[in-house]
Design an enzyme around this catalytic site. Structure first.
Site, PDB file in Angstrom:
ATOM      1  N   GLY A 168       0.810  -1.213   0.000  1.00  0.00           N
ATOM      2  CA  GLY A 168       0.000   0.000   0.000  1.00  0.00           C
ATOM      3  C   GLY A 168       0.846   1.267   0.000  1.00  0.00           C
ATOM      4  O   GLY A 168       0.521   2.245  -0.685  1.00  0.00           O
ATOM      5  N   ASN A 173      -8.253   3.931   8.534  1.00  0.00           N
ATOM      6  CA  ASN A 173      -7.720   2.775   9.234  1.00  0.00           C
ATOM      7  C   ASN A 173      -7.829   2.862  10.758  1.00  0.00           C
ATOM      8  O   ASN A 173      -7.663   1.870  11.443  1.00  0.00           O
ATOM      9  CB  ASN A 173      -6.254   2.552   8.838  1.00  0.00           C
ATOM     10  CG  ASN A 173      -5.431   3.813   8.888  1.00  0.00           C
ATOM     11  OD1 ASN A 173      -5.729   4.784   8.181  1.00  0.00           O
ATOM     12  ND2 ASN A 173      -4.412   3.836   9.716  1.00  0.00           N
ATOM     13  N   GLN A 206      -7.808  -0.296   3.242  1.00  0.00           N
ATOM     14  CA  GLN A 206      -8.678  -0.897   4.259  1.00  0.00           C
ATOM     15  C   GLN A 206      -9.945  -1.521   3.667  1.00  0.00           C
ATOM     16  O   GLN A 206     -10.592  -2.329   4.329  1.00  0.00           O
ATOM     17  CB  GLN A 206      -9.088   0.148   5.307  1.00  0.00           C
ATOM     18  CG  GLN A 206      -7.965   0.531   6.273  1.00  0.00           C
ATOM     19  CD  GLN A 206      -7.530  -0.609   7.191  1.00  0.00           C
ATOM     20  OE1 GLN A 206      -8.292  -1.524   7.493  1.00  0.00           O
ATOM     21  NE2 GLN A 206      -6.287  -0.567   7.633  1.00  0.00           N
ATOM     22  N   SER A 211      -3.528  -3.426  -0.710  1.00  0.00           N
ATOM     23  CA  SER A 211      -2.413  -4.155  -0.109  1.00  0.00           C
ATOM     24  C   SER A 211      -2.827  -5.579   0.212  1.00  0.00           C
ATOM     25  O   SER A 211      -3.966  -5.840   0.581  1.00  0.00           O
ATOM     26  CB  SER A 211      -1.975  -3.429   1.166  1.00  0.00           C
ATOM     27  OG  SER A 211      -0.942  -4.132   1.801  1.00  0.00           O
ATOM     28  N   HIS A 266      -1.510  -7.692   2.648  1.00  0.00           N
ATOM     29  CA  HIS A 266      -1.516  -8.181   4.043  1.00  0.00           C
ATOM     30  C   HIS A 266      -2.696  -7.700   4.872  1.00  0.00           C
ATOM     31  O   HIS A 266      -2.889  -8.147   6.002  1.00  0.00           O
ATOM     32  CB  HIS A 266      -0.175  -7.872   4.749  1.00  0.00           C
ATOM     33  CG  HIS A 266       0.014  -6.455   5.185  1.00  0.00           C
ATOM     34  ND1 HIS A 266      -0.210  -6.047   6.483  1.00  0.00           N
ATOM     35  CD2 HIS A 266       0.435  -5.354   4.522  1.00  0.00           C
ATOM     36  CE1 HIS A 266       0.073  -4.751   6.592  1.00  0.00           C
ATOM     37  NE2 HIS A 266       0.461  -4.314   5.412  1.00  0.00           N
ATOM     38  N   THR A 287      12.599  -7.532 -10.063  1.00  0.00           N
ATOM     39  CA  THR A 287      12.108  -8.903 -10.197  1.00  0.00           C
ATOM     40  C   THR A 287      10.874  -9.079  -9.322  1.00  0.00           C
ATOM     41  O   THR A 287      10.858  -8.677  -8.159  1.00  0.00           O
ATOM     42  CB  THR A 287      13.215  -9.900  -9.799  1.00  0.00           C
ATOM     43  OG1 THR A 287      14.343  -9.654 -10.636  1.00  0.00           O
ATOM     44  CG2 THR A 287      12.747 -11.341  -9.973  1.00  0.00           C
ATOM     45  N   CYS A 294       0.894   2.043  12.735  1.00  0.00           N
ATOM     46  CA  CYS A 294       1.972   2.901  12.250  1.00  0.00           C
ATOM     47  C   CYS A 294       2.295   3.974  13.279  1.00  0.00           C
ATOM     48  O   CYS A 294       3.383   4.527  13.297  1.00  0.00           O
ATOM     49  CB  CYS A 294       1.560   3.552  10.937  1.00  0.00           C
ATOM     50  SG  CYS A 294       0.817   2.367   9.824  1.00  0.00           S
TER      51      CYS A 294
HETATM   52  C1  LIG Z   1      -1.883  -0.396   5.996  1.00  0.00           C
HETATM   53  C2  LIG Z   1      -2.246   0.810   5.227  1.00  0.00           C
HETATM   54  C3  LIG Z   1      -1.375   1.357   4.264  1.00  0.00           C
HETATM   55  C4  LIG Z   1       0.004   0.824   4.039  1.00  0.00           C
HETATM   56  O1  LIG Z   1      -0.001  -0.428   3.393  1.00  0.00           O
HETATM   57  P1  LIG Z   1       1.303  -1.355   3.458  1.00  0.00           P
HETATM   58  O2  LIG Z   1       0.999  -2.480   2.539  1.00  0.00           O
HETATM   59  O3  LIG Z   1       1.444  -1.775   4.896  1.00  0.00           O
HETATM   60  O4  LIG Z   1       2.450  -0.515   3.004  1.00  0.00           O
HETATM   61  C5  LIG Z   1      -1.800   2.453   3.541  1.00  0.00           C
HETATM   62  N1  LIG Z   1      -3.028   2.979   3.733  1.00  0.00           N
HETATM   63  C6  LIG Z   1      -3.891   2.490   4.634  1.00  0.00           C
HETATM   64  C7  LIG Z   1      -5.241   3.111   4.783  1.00  0.00           C
HETATM   65  C8  LIG Z   1      -3.536   1.397   5.422  1.00  0.00           C
HETATM   66  O5  LIG Z   1      -4.396   0.916   6.316  1.00  0.00           O
END
Ligand SMILES: *Cc1c(COP(=O)(O)O)cnc(C)c1O
Length: 380
Positions: free
Chosen positions: A71, A151, A179, A199, A201, A237, A325
């Site tokens: 993300g 988030n 999110q 993202s 994860h 890569t 974060c």
């Molecule tokens: C977690 C998050 C990100 C960052 O994503 P990553 O894959 O961890 O770098 C960006 N924006 C929001 C709203 C998030 O919740």
């Protein structure tokens, strides 16, 4: 002791099927997907099929989907790239005060390079006003960047209406959908977005992988330079195992999306009812209607989030103050402050975020732990 994990907005436990989809590519199928031999061709074809799956999920074509490292990279790419391609038209960008640091800090870096950014306030529920967006537009406005759902408080922003305005005024529109992707249905056509970040994860896939949707890739730019991967737009890569795990996570999300939503809604209602019943003075933050059901932000009376999180942790319960974060940072949450909360109340606010593996028992136990703390305190 098994943990009760209530921090899904920070990250999710990778689905077993997602992990299994990765395993062959960590081992036997390790070839570089750019190579000409058959094993590489097979991997390349699999990446293409995942790209097509994700494109279908977002109602777009595979040529608009680019794999990134997550993300954060997607946000950086969209915002910096848009600023760059539009620089001869103008230098003004509109965003909100509650964006994720991946957007906010990218905007700050652009400010130091001569761009002007308007950070619009949000109401007490965390919603940005569409008419404020309209009013902020100037002749030299080139980009609007608004997150789909926040988030920390789960508030869903009126991105469809904002997209219509941006589109009508010829302004590029970026949505950080990290999110919401895989959690609520997203149709990039309907949202009128030019860029959308997601993202892996946050949707039960592996870390270090994400996508940027780019509506018109042929008129966009890269921000990383190197080889010709990702149609020449994002070198390096490919993170093949992560892309495989992400692809599986997307396919699972696609089939489960409505069940997941219903599950989170049920847990949210139980959580709110039980907290109200057992804990004096709780206050729920964010919008009641326009909200991701999995994110519940709660302000407690007379106890800091830090103290509560330690008590929860000692009972095997994982939750966060604000966002992951910001954890460890002493600064109060910029999101809660933007919603008009004072510093002191922000310091008493905990974010619980539920997900697939959570049960009603998890919620009942969590509220009992908090309730016990308050009951113990009122006795002494
Ligand atoms: C977690 C998050 C990100 C960052 O994503 P990553 O894959 O961890 O770098 C960006 N924006 C929001 C709203 C998030 O919740």
């Amino acid at each position: 002791m098994d943990h009760i994990y209530l921090d899904h907005a920070a990250t999710t436990r990778p689905d077993t099927a997602s992990v299994e989809a990765m395993l062959p590519y960590l081992n036997g199928e390790y070839q570089n997907p750019s190579a000409i031999y058959q094993p590489a061709v097979k991997i390349r074809a699999k990446i293409s099929s995942i790209r097509a799956d994700i494109a279908g999920f977002l109602n777009t074509s595979p040529s608009s989907i680019f794999f990134t490292s997550g993300g954060t990279e997607s946000d950086n790419w969209a915002v910096r790239g848009a600023a760059h391609i539009m620089r001869s038209k103008g230098r003004h960008i509109i965003s909100t005060s509650i964006e994720h640091p991946a957007v906010l800090n990218t905007l700050k870096s652009l400010e130091s390079e001569g761009y002007e950014v308007t950070y619009l306030p949000v109401d007490k529920n965390g919603i940005v006003s569409v008419s404020d967006i309209e009013a902020a537009i100037k002749d030299d406005t080139i980009l609007i960047s608004v997150m789909h759902a926040n988030n920390e408080i789960g508030t869903i922003e009126p991105v469809e209406q904002i997209g219509r305005i941006a589109n009508g005024r010829g302004i590029l529109f970026h949505v950080d959908a990290v999110q919401t992707f895989g959690h609520i249905p997203i149709d990039v056509e309907k949202l009128n977005v030019d860029f959308l970040s997601a993202s892996s994860h946050k949707i039960y896939g592996p870390k270090g992988c994400g996508i940027l949707y780019i509506k018109n890739p042929s008129s966009f730019v890269k921000i990383l330079y190197g080889g010709s991967q990702e149609n020449g737009m994002r070198p390096g890569t490919e993170n093949v195992p992560a892309i495989m795990g992400f692809g599986e996570a997307v396919n699972i999300a696609r089939t489960r999306i409505n069940d997941d939503l219903a599950h989170d809604m049920k847990l949210r209602k139980l959580f709110m009812d039980k907290l109200t019943e057992e804990v004096p003075g709780v206050k729920f933050n964010g919008s009641k209607e326009s909200v991701l059901p999995g994110i519940l932000s709660v302000t407690f009376e007379g106890v800091t989030a830090e103290t509560l999180l330690i008590i929860l942790d000692s009972n095997g319960i994982c939750a966060s103050a604000g966002s992951a974060c910001a954890a460890g940072a002493i600064e109060p949450s910029h999101v809660l402050m933007s919603c008009g909360m004072d510093k002191e109340s922000a310091s008493r606010t905990v974010r619980f975020s539920t997900g697939r593996e959570n049960t009603e028992e998890d919620i009942i136990f969590t509220v009992k732990v908090i309730g016990d703390y308050f009951r113990g305190r009122s006795k002494s």
